[in-house]
Design an enzyme around this catalytic site. Sequence first.
Site, PDB file in Angstrom:
ATOM      1  N   HIS A 161      -6.670  -7.367  -0.474  1.00  0.00           N
ATOM      2  CA  HIS A 161      -6.807  -5.707  -0.604  1.00  0.00           C
ATOM      3  C   HIS A 161      -6.028  -5.446  -1.885  1.00  0.00           C
ATOM      4  CE1 HIS A 161      -6.817  -6.451   3.726  1.00  0.00           C
ATOM      5  NE2 HIS A 161      -7.940  -5.531   3.919  1.00  0.00           N
ATOM      6  N   ASP A 212      -4.685 -12.917   2.624  1.00  0.00           N
ATOM      7  CA  ASP A 212      -5.755 -12.689   3.644  1.00  0.00           C
ATOM      8  C   ASP A 212      -7.066 -12.884   2.524  1.00  0.00           C
ATOM      9  OD1 ASP A 212      -4.874 -10.604   2.047  1.00  0.00           O
ATOM     10  OD2 ASP A 212      -4.806  -9.050   3.383  1.00  0.00           O
ATOM     11  N   HIS A 252       0.871  -1.206   0.194  1.00  0.00           N
ATOM     12  CA  HIS A 252      -0.049  -0.022   0.169  1.00  0.00           C
ATOM     13  C   HIS A 252       0.915   1.211  -0.025  1.00  0.00           C
ATOM     14  CE1 HIS A 252      -3.683  -2.058   0.407  1.00  0.00           C
ATOM     15  NE2 HIS A 252      -3.288  -2.886   1.493  1.00  0.00           N
ATOM     16  N   ASP A 255      -2.963 -10.459  -2.580  1.00  0.00           N
ATOM     17  CA  ASP A 255      -3.613 -10.049  -1.474  1.00  0.00           C
ATOM     18  C   ASP A 255      -5.137  -9.760  -1.502  1.00  0.00           C
ATOM     19  OD1 ASP A 255      -4.011  -7.859   0.753  1.00  0.00           O
ATOM     20  OD2 ASP A 255      -2.264  -8.712   1.316  1.00  0.00           O
TER      21      ASP A 255
END
Length: 451
Positions: free
Chosen positions: A150, A237, A109, A148
């Site tokens: 996200h 995740d 991120h 991921d």
Amino acid sequence: MEHKTGLVFFPAFDWAISPTHPEREERLLYTRDQLFEEGIMDLPQIAEYKPRLATHKDIARAHFCVPDVETQVTEAHLFAVGGALVLADALMNKEINNGFALVRPPGHHAMRVAHGNRGFCNINNEAIMIEYLRQKYGLTKIAIVDTDVHHGDGTQDMFYHDPDVLFISFHQDGRTLYPGSGFCDELGGPNAFGMNINIPLQPNTTDDGIHYVLDNLVLPILEDFKPDLVVNSAGQDNHYTDPLANMRFTAHGYASLNEKLDPDLAVLEGGYAIETALPYVNTGIILAMAGLDYSWVREPDYRPENFRETKEHMEYIQSLVSYLWEVWKNRAELGEEKYPRDGDFLELSRHIYYDTDSIREQQYEDIRLCDDCPGYQVIRSRGMYPYGSSKLIEAIGLHPRACKSCQEDARKLYEEKKKDYPGVDVIYLQDKPRDRYFQYSKDGDVELTDE
């Protein structure tokens, strides 16, 4: 050479956002215990490496850290990045066939401009590793597959204008999960349209849905692109027990994905089900990368009947894959429609929120549209910090393949901006063709080196 998979463990005992935060050292400790308990670290196919400290120059190849690298990184960050660089060297020196850096803090991120921590990330481990590989070993075409849950918005930002780096991210739909981005129309800038592929998936997507995406979109695009290197931004995740998301992927699904994807290097990202997912997922991934049997890797509560994809989900996924495959095939024509050439520069702007540090950033970016090379970018960014303070920076970034004319223009612009310094806190020059990195502030003109 006997098949070797290189591993680096760095749990970062001395770095945590808070003692009970989901992103803490136990994420790796349970995995390490599992691997030792199963005897996997004693297998001849596994080679363990120790991390080393990355340098500030390594960070500056990828980031404009505000106001400097020292402010944004701790020793833990330098060791996490250094672990990835150790495996990159081992791969290029043919000591290993592939490698997995199980390190924290995570990084995907963290964007090109770094005012602080967002999404648990200060600096971007994969991006720094990729710039290191390009500079040291001359690699030209690299693909990143972000698994991921996200959206990897930081990695997307790093390479959004780079035609030599293909970024593919599948993730839970940004309308339902942080960071609220990663939609199908985020396809790359005018110099790299179509080199950014986002695959937003509905909550509760299972192994079947994700593997359909892999088999029918991700792998065909990689086969068409023919990268020198494939990097897996290995977030875990998507697992059905993860407390921060809503997907239904399993440890066996992750292992099978890595067997098919066959990444050269993988770097750990998210994954916060410390006991119920990470030991099983990481074990499966490592076995798959090492070419070993992973069929026995199962979570204790796994029941096949709980992981059947719905008809509605599959119809959505099939439609999405079909659409994105057409975009990939026709990216040149679609890019011309999206970004018609009108002048030498294209200006873009956006607002970025740093959720961990409560920083708001307003950013303006001028993209040099060159007919001979990928050009350069000029960024003006103001970070607005809690309690009313702010920092304004200007940054110039040259692509490694920038032509002579663009190189001369960018370096001249840096010198001109230094003369008009008042009001700006820091001015940066990211000169990738020469592998030299400068920042100008009240302390004068400083070059970041490996020393």
